[in-house]
Design an enzyme around this catalytic site. Sequence first.
Site, short mmCIF file in Angstrom:
data_model
loop_
_atom_site.label_atom_id
_atom_site.label_comp_id
_atom_site.label_asym_id
_atom_site.label_seq_id
_atom_site.Cartn_x
_atom_site.Cartn_y
_atom_site.Cartn_z
N GLN A 198 0.83 -1.22 0.00
CA GLN A 198 0.00 0.00 0.00
C GLN A 198 0.86 1.27 0.00
O GLN A 198 0.46 2.30 -0.52
CB GLN A 198 -0.91 0.03 1.23
CG GLN A 198 -2.04 -0.97 1.23
CD GLN A 198 -1.67 -2.25 1.94
OE1 GLN A 198 -0.50 -2.63 2.01
NE2 GLN A 198 -2.66 -2.97 2.44
N ASP A 258 -6.51 0.96 12.48
CA ASP A 258 -7.71 0.18 12.11
C ASP A 258 -8.63 -0.04 13.30
O ASP A 258 -9.83 -0.24 13.14
CB ASP A 258 -7.30 -1.15 11.49
CG ASP A 258 -6.74 -0.89 10.11
OD1 ASP A 258 -5.55 -0.57 10.01
OD2 ASP A 258 -7.52 -0.94 9.14
O1 MRU Z 1 -5.37 -3.74 4.67
P1 MRU Z 1 -5.67 -2.28 4.51
O2 MRU Z 1 -5.04 -1.68 3.30
O3 MRU Z 1 -7.14 -2.00 4.62
O4 MRU Z 1 -4.97 -1.62 5.78
C1 MRU Z 1 -5.05 -0.22 5.93
C2 MRU Z 1 -4.32 0.29 7.10
O5 MRU Z 1 -3.78 -0.45 7.89
C3 MRU Z 1 -4.36 1.76 7.33
O6 MRU Z 1 -3.17 2.20 7.90
C4 MRU Z 1 -5.52 2.08 8.29
O7 MRU Z 1 -6.69 1.52 7.84
C5 MRU Z 1 -5.69 3.52 8.48
S1 MRU Z 1 -6.46 4.20 7.04
C6 MRU Z 1 -6.79 5.78 7.19
#
Ligand code: MRU
Length: 350
Positions: free
Chosen positions: A199, A240
Amino acid sequence: MFSPIEWHIGAKGPVVRMLDQTRLPHEVIWVDCPDHQTVAKGIRDLWVRGAPAIGIAAAMGFALGAQAIKASTYDDFVRQLKPIHDTLAATRPTAVNLFWALNRMNILVQIHKDRSVEEIKERLIREAQTVHDEDIRRNVAMGDHGSKLIRDGDTILTHCNTGALATGGHGTALGVIFTAWETGKRIKVLVDETRPVLQGARLTMWELQHNKIPATLITDNMAGAFMKKGSIRLCLVGADRIASNGDTANKIGTYSVAVLAKAHKIPFYVAAPTSTIDFSIPSGDAIPIEQRSPEEVANVFGKVRIAPANVEIANPAFDVTPAKYITGIITEEGVFKPGELKRKLGRKRM
Ligand code: MRU
């Protein structure tokens, strides 16, 4: 304001339109989800990802599923809503925004039990749009609070993607960086690539490039070396799920960054809206950690196999950073020490 998700009226009726983030940065492809099952697939398969954006997708998916229900009584309507709720709730377990948003939709249905089914359906669409609009407002407020912590000339390390793509718009941790940049601070960003799904490399670099903010991509295992050299002034990540005591679940690898930051006396901040705080759990031990497919680790970007066949692989998608490693939590209500969350925000949380 760029948003990765929207409620859209298509030729055959309403759809949830989402940017397929698995295709970025090479292709910008929007997908129209005609039903809640497709929305659920989009959440599970990471077309839409990031805790706040997952919450918005769940709210819109719930409203979309409700539109297809044919029911003449309230009880029948509620009975048919249950599997829609359950399908969306079963997609990803860690980001609490998903459950927060679904709960909010359920409460709306209960509050309006004396209205007609058609009116409740209309209100569900409006509520999903409100969830989206509120998220943008929260992110902008977080940007205002958090950018005060950033000084002119700072280099900031971030992990995963926490920008507009991960939210209704603007972003959380990356939103703070955007606000600091917009208010004239000359900053640089060091971006962890964030294995296994990248990401950081694919999404955060794409957003920073679009916003013309100086940024350098590093692999996850380089962060310590850059800290040791004195190249990083602060770390800024998203969340999260944050437990009552401030323990924070975020993308796998966040814990390592936090421990390294503490060892190098570098401030480590989490930016998240209050919808990411779960006051029902006392500590991070109670946060469910999503285990994703081994294929994400065995292959680079789903294409090139890098491990021998038949090897054992672990793929926890998140880790929990204990509160003692966190300098402060940036929310739309202000910046708090992890230990202050419950006392200062616990009662206000809706
Ligand atoms: O697996 P993902 O891409 O959904 O994980 C996203 C994250 O861990 C982000 O850092 C978190 O959701 C914060 S988003 C503003």
